[in-house]
Design an enzyme around this catalytic site. Structure first.
Site, PDB file in Angstrom:
ATOM      1  N   ASP A 248       0.899  -0.787  -0.031  1.00  0.00           N
ATOM      2  CA  ASP A 248      -0.724   0.578  -0.016  1.00  0.00           C
ATOM      3  C   ASP A 248       1.093   1.104   0.005  1.00  0.00           C
ATOM      4  O   ASP A 248       2.004   1.269  -0.034  1.00  0.00           O
ATOM      5  CB  ASP A 248      -0.901  -0.303   0.570  1.00  0.00           C
ATOM      6  CG  ASP A 248      -0.554  -0.265   2.023  1.00  0.00           C
ATOM      7  OD1 ASP A 248       0.555   0.892   2.759  1.00  0.00           O
ATOM      8  OD2 ASP A 248      -0.642  -0.571   3.648  1.00  0.00           O
ATOM      9  N   LYS A 270      -4.437   2.693  -0.848  1.00  0.00           N
ATOM     10  CA  LYS A 270      -5.634   3.237  -1.079  1.00  0.00           C
ATOM     11  C   LYS A 270      -5.275   4.932  -0.035  1.00  0.00           C
ATOM     12  O   LYS A 270      -4.918   4.977   0.477  1.00  0.00           O
ATOM     13  CB  LYS A 270      -7.274   3.202  -0.014  1.00  0.00           C
ATOM     14  CG  LYS A 270      -7.220   0.848  -0.514  1.00  0.00           C
ATOM     15  CD  LYS A 270      -8.318   0.765   0.023  1.00  0.00           C
ATOM     16  CE  LYS A 270      -7.426  -0.084   1.577  1.00  0.00           C
ATOM     17  NZ  LYS A 270      -6.645  -0.798   1.296  1.00  0.00           N
ATOM     18  N   MET A 383      -5.124   9.012  10.654  1.00  0.00           N
ATOM     19  CA  MET A 383      -5.694   9.166   9.352  1.00  0.00           C
ATOM     20  C   MET A 383      -6.144  10.309   9.713  1.00  0.00           C
ATOM     21  O   MET A 383      -7.930  11.204   9.238  1.00  0.00           O
ATOM     22  CB  MET A 383      -6.608   8.002   8.523  1.00  0.00           C
ATOM     23  CG  MET A 383      -5.372   7.378   8.984  1.00  0.00           C
ATOM     24  SD  MET A 383      -6.417   5.605   8.250  1.00  0.00           S
ATOM     25  CE  MET A 383      -6.741   5.278  10.011  1.00  0.00           C
TER      26      MET A 383
END
Length: 458
Positions: A248, A270, A383
């Site tokens: 990722d 992503k 995040m």
């Protein structure tokens, strides 16, 4: 990469050493060990160096250097203590594109001599490009102590059966799997234990049966927050075994470079509102690749079981009885906090810590905010950059003090790490207008007060 590492075949080939002292003798020992035919030119030549030249069927010329000595040699080492001579030798070699090494003068070299770990036929060279030779020697010492002397015998055994294995296993993947089983299993242990005869018998038996295990497996590995030094030994071992790598966007390039060079790499990263590959498709890819008999590495930033959806990815594997291993990684909360001097718990400030996803579902504040206001609790939002203003304002709305210390850590554990410290009321305004890049981690609580005093990663 400042230099491309290559290995010379010098057997019976003429090489010239300019110089006759201690350093020249030391270099001659290496060339002689590699089977070179030594020629030496110097007004004075040490006794040992003369013997090495004689043993190699070379010649000693007790005179000053001139460029005629470059005729018919394939490598030159200038090892005098006279800078002007070394410069002339280098210039003469460069003019005719002849490889030259000038001892302790990397700027004059076209090739450099590495620190060597000799487990012939396994040879390892370590170099700093002449910038830090003591460090290169230190690395060599570390490798010397960690690589058994019997690895040379193991390499010789592999060489002995190489062609036969190639004949038996025409498929490259099967042949590689065969050798991985040999070099990582009981046969290698026999060699390291000195029982070569038993090791050969076991290889013979496997080649006679022409069988090799071709069972697919998935390695779900946490790559940590970014610093390659935070990887576990088990993670590194499995990264080197995998034939396919699904990674990722949070996996740093230095970590990705530690995977096997010939492994197929598939990016499945992503980011907010942009999925290169949907999660269900990733799950299905892992299953299908393993069903093809491949060793598959699913490399994820941080820890795969903390906001990494690792449980979803192995759920389908378990359902289809595909073997898998899970290797935890240092989660971003632990890594970023440690590299910022912020203890997640502290007897004076916090008795608990809470990990929370900073992704607000479709922009909605779907948290039980009232549970987050305890002063003795550290909050860590993963995040949380996009929702930072909402997170801070909601915590204040539900009763958390606006003066509560808060830190936004940007690209934690990496050389580019930045820590933005303020309080709940002012953090969003502090970073407004700044170029803050993901990944980020938000830590809220009195433990942030420790940052100034305990921050060691500057």
């Amino acid at each position: 990469m400042d230099y491309l590492p290559l290995f010379f075949d010098l057997k019976a080939k003429p090489c010239l050493i300019v110089g006759g002292g201690t350093i020249a003798t030391r270099k001659a020992r290496l060339l002689h060990k590699a089977g070179a035919k030594l020629h030496v030119v110097a007004p004075k030549v040490s006794e040992e160096l003369e013997k090495l030249v004689a043993a190699s069927n070379g010649k000693v010329f007790k005179q000053e250097y001139d460029k005629t000595f470059l005729n018919d040699v394939i490598l030159v080492i200038s090892a005098t203590d006279i800078d002007s001579v070394n410069s002339v030798v280098a210039a003469d070699c460069h003019a005719i594109k002849l490889p030259v090494n000038v001892v302790d003068s990397p700027a004059l070299c076209s090739v450099i001599m590495p620190a060597i770990i000799d487990r012939s036929p396994l040879i390892i060279g370590v170099t700093s490009g002449g910038e830090a030779p003591v460090l290169a020697r230190r690395v060599r010492s570390m490798l010397e102590s960690s690589i058994p002397a019997a690895y040379g015998q193991l390499a010789q055994l592999a060489s002995k059966f190489r062609q036969r294995a190639k004949d038996v296993f025409e498929n490259g993947d099967l042949r590689r799997r065969f050798w991985e089983n040999i070099l990582n299993g009981p046969i290698a242990e026999k060699v390291l234990g000195g029982n070569l005869a038993a090791a050969e018998q076991l290889i013979e038996a496997q080649l006679d049966s022409a069988s090799v295990e071709k069972t697919g497996e998935v390695y779900l590995v946490g790559a940590g927050p970014g610093d390659p030094d935070l990887l576990t030994f088990k993670a590194l071992r499995l990264m080197q075994q995998a034939e396919v790598v699904l990674y990722d966007r949070l996996v740093s390039e230095p970590i990705l470079e530690m995977t096997r060079r010939d492994a197929e790499r598939i990016y499945v990263g992503k980011k907010r509102a942009e999925h290169a590959v949907p999660q269900q498709k990733i799950n299905q890819m892992l299953l299908e690749l393993a069903q093809q008999g491949k060793r598959v590495l699913r490399l994820k930033g941080g820890d795969p079981f903390i906001f990494g959806r690792g449980g979803e990815e192995i759920d389908l594997l378990a359902e289809h009885k595909i073997p898998f291993q899970v290797v935890p990684g240092i989660t971003a909360a632990s890594g970023c906090a440690s590299y910022s001097g912020i203890p997640l718990t502290h007897r004076d400030y916090s008795q608990s810590v809470r990990f929370i996803t900073g992704h607000l579902q479709e922009g909605k504040e779907n948290f039980r905010w009232s549970e987050f206001v305890d002063k003795q609790q550290t909050l860590v939002f993963y995040m949380g950059l996009a929702g930072l203003e909402t997170i801070c304002s909601k915590l204040i709305e539900y009763g958390k003090s606006p003066s509560t210390p808060a830190a936004l850590i940007e690209r934690g554990t990496l050389p580019e790490q930045r820590v933005h410290v303020s309080d709940l009321a002012g953090l969003a305004a502090k970073i407004e207008g700044l170029e803050v890049h993901a990944p980020t981690l938000l830590i809220i609580g009195d433990v942030v007060r420790c940052h100034e005093k305990l921050n060691w990663y500057k």
